[in-house]
Design a protein around this motif. Sequence first.
Motif, mmCIF file in Angstrom:
data_model
loop_
_atom_site.group_PDB
_atom_site.id
_atom_site.type_symbol
_atom_site.label_atom_id
_atom_site.label_comp_id
_atom_site.label_asym_id
_atom_site.label_seq_id
_atom_site.Cartn_x
_atom_site.Cartn_y
_atom_site.Cartn_z
ATOM 1 N N PHE A 116 0.841 -1.192 0.000
ATOM 2 C CA PHE A 116 0.000 0.000 0.000
ATOM 3 C C PHE A 116 0.873 1.237 0.000
ATOM 4 N N TYR A 117 0.269 2.350 -0.376
ATOM 5 C CA TYR A 117 0.919 3.648 -0.239
ATOM 6 C C TYR A 117 0.412 4.294 1.040
ATOM 7 N N LEU A 118 1.346 4.665 1.893
ATOM 8 C CA LEU A 118 0.996 5.323 3.143
ATOM 9 C C LEU A 118 0.945 6.826 2.904
ATOM 10 N N VAL A 119 -0.237 7.411 3.060
ATOM 11 C CA VAL A 119 -0.409 8.845 2.866
ATOM 12 C C VAL A 119 -0.005 9.569 4.143
ATOM 13 N N VAL A 120 0.911 10.507 4.005
ATOM 14 C CA VAL A 120 1.416 11.263 5.163
ATOM 15 C C VAL A 120 1.290 12.750 4.863
ATOM 16 N N THR A 121 0.785 13.501 5.838
ATOM 17 C CA THR A 121 0.738 14.963 5.721
ATOM 18 C C THR A 121 1.771 15.526 6.695
ATOM 19 N N PRO A 122 2.971 15.816 6.220
ATOM 20 C CA PRO A 122 4.068 16.191 7.128
ATOM 21 C C PRO A 122 3.835 17.482 7.898
ATOM 22 N N GLU A 123 2.906 18.312 7.430
ATOM 23 C CA GLU A 123 2.659 19.559 8.144
ATOM 24 C C GLU A 123 1.871 19.345 9.419
ATOM 25 N N GLY A 124 1.335 18.150 9.594
ATOM 26 C CA GLY A 124 0.657 17.828 10.843
ATOM 27 C C GLY A 124 -0.542 18.715 11.091
ATOM 28 N N THR A 125 -0.461 19.536 12.126
ATOM 29 C CA THR A 125 -1.587 20.367 12.526
ATOM 30 C C THR A 125 -1.658 21.677 11.757
ATOM 31 N N ASN A 127 0.319 24.275 11.597
ATOM 32 C CA ASN A 127 0.579 25.474 12.395
ATOM 33 C C ASN A 127 1.776 26.280 11.903
ATOM 34 N N GLY A 128 2.315 25.905 10.748
ATOM 35 C CA GLY A 128 3.292 26.760 10.093
ATOM 36 C C GLY A 128 4.706 26.682 10.591
ATOM 37 N N ASP A 129 5.041 25.678 11.442
ATOM 38 C CA ASP A 129 6.396 25.643 11.993
ATOM 39 C C ASP A 129 7.229 24.510 11.407
ATOM 40 N N GLY A 130 7.017 24.192 10.158
ATOM 41 C CA GLY A 130 7.841 23.196 9.487
ATOM 42 C C GLY A 130 7.177 21.840 9.368
ATOM 43 N N TRP A 131 7.871 20.949 8.688
ATOM 44 C CA TRP A 131 7.367 19.596 8.474
ATOM 45 C C TRP A 131 7.913 18.652 9.532
ATOM 46 N N LYS A 132 7.125 17.616 9.839
ATOM 47 C CA LYS A 132 7.593 16.552 10.711
ATOM 48 C C LYS A 132 8.383 15.553 9.871
ATOM 49 N N SER A 133 9.354 14.907 10.491
ATOM 50 C CA SER A 133 10.269 14.038 9.753
ATOM 51 C C SER A 133 9.831 12.577 9.711
ATOM 52 N N GLY A 134 8.629 12.275 10.197
ATOM 53 C CA GLY A 134 8.186 10.890 10.240
ATOM 54 C C GLY A 134 8.209 10.204 8.887
ATOM 55 N N PHE A 135 7.746 10.912 7.839
ATOM 56 C CA PHE A 135 7.717 10.299 6.514
ATOM 57 C C PHE A 135 9.118 9.924 6.060
ATOM 58 N N TYR A 136 10.091 10.768 6.406
ATOM 59 C CA TYR A 136 11.476 10.522 5.994
ATOM 60 C C TYR A 136 12.030 9.287 6.712
ATOM 61 N N ARG A 137 11.779 9.201 8.004
ATOM 62 C CA ARG A 137 12.298 8.083 8.781
ATOM 63 C C ARG A 137 11.674 6.759 8.331
ATOM 64 N N ILE A 138 10.360 6.775 8.049
ATOM 65 C CA ILE A 138 9.691 5.553 7.597
ATOM 66 C C ILE A 138 10.222 5.133 6.230
ATOM 67 N N ALA A 139 10.333 6.094 5.316
ATOM 68 C CA ALA A 139 10.801 5.784 3.963
ATOM 69 C C ALA A 139 12.208 5.211 3.980
ATOM 70 N N ARG A 140 13.085 5.772 4.795
ATOM 71 C CA ARG A 140 14.458 5.289 4.851
ATOM 72 C C ARG A 140 14.541 3.926 5.548
ATOM 73 N N THR A 193 2.885 25.796 4.574
ATOM 74 C CA THR A 193 4.109 25.680 5.352
ATOM 75 C C THR A 193 5.273 25.324 4.444
ATOM 76 N N GLU A 194 6.386 25.988 4.600
ATOM 77 C CA GLU A 194 7.577 25.682 3.816
ATOM 78 C C GLU A 194 8.042 24.257 4.110
ATOM 79 N N PRO A 195 8.316 23.456 3.074
ATOM 80 C CA PRO A 195 8.788 22.081 3.293
ATOM 81 C C PRO A 195 10.190 22.059 3.893
ATOM 82 N N ARG A 196 10.278 22.181 5.165
ATOM 83 C CA ARG A 196 11.574 22.148 5.848
ATOM 84 C C ARG A 196 11.401 21.348 7.146
ATOM 85 N N LEU A 197 12.197 20.302 7.292
ATOM 86 C CA LEU A 197 12.094 19.482 8.491
ATOM 87 C C LEU A 197 12.529 20.282 9.714
ATOM 88 N N ARG A 198 11.811 20.076 10.802
ATOM 89 C CA ARG A 198 12.178 20.762 12.032
ATOM 90 C C ARG A 198 13.576 20.320 12.477
#
Length: 203
Positions: A116-125, A127-140, A193-198
């Motif tokens: 399956f393809y796991l859909v991830v919204t890295p911006e989370g809530t 709130n404009g303070d960057g992307w969460k890195s969960g998608f990156y960690r799972i993919a790697r 939100t700018e695509p930038r990992l916290r």
Amino acid sequence: MGAARPVAYAPPVSLRRNLARGYWRLSRWTLVTERVPRDRPGILIGAPHTSNWDFVLMLAIGGEGELPFRWLGKHTLFKGPFGPLMRALGGIPVDRRDPAGLVDQLIARIAEGESFYLVVTPEGTRNGDGWKSGFYRIARAADLPVTLGFVDRTTMTTGLGPTIQLTGDVPADMDVIRAFYADKAGLVPSRRTEPRLREEGVA
């Protein structure tokens, strides 16, 4: 042996495809999609995530492409009468009070043969303070390709962009992702939100 996962009814693929194609015929949005690899699971990024209506577009995109997908949601969404519906729509409940082991659980599902393809919204809530890195960690961790899904109010287009393989060079990978989303405004541009990992450089 672990507890059996709940089995929920899911509409036949052909029905989901026909419903999705009917939606796109009537929608003001134009679907612009690159076909994704179907021979392996992957991550699908949904961005910019600025509105709950993004969920409807995600369902329509996945249905039109007959793409099996899953998404992570607060465990409270799966309680009560709507729980079976949320699972049928591809939801995986996540208890954010105890997030440990989520990556391992997802990898285990893939190892057991789920594709399956796991859909991830890295911006989370959103709130404009960057992307969460969960998608990156799972993919790697699972060696999964990442497909860049998008919503752009300025052109009224939405769909799936290129599929990339993360290299482990976090700034370089994120530069590729930033370049793709640079002209994508989301449904509510002011919430983009700018695509930038916290933790960029530490993921």
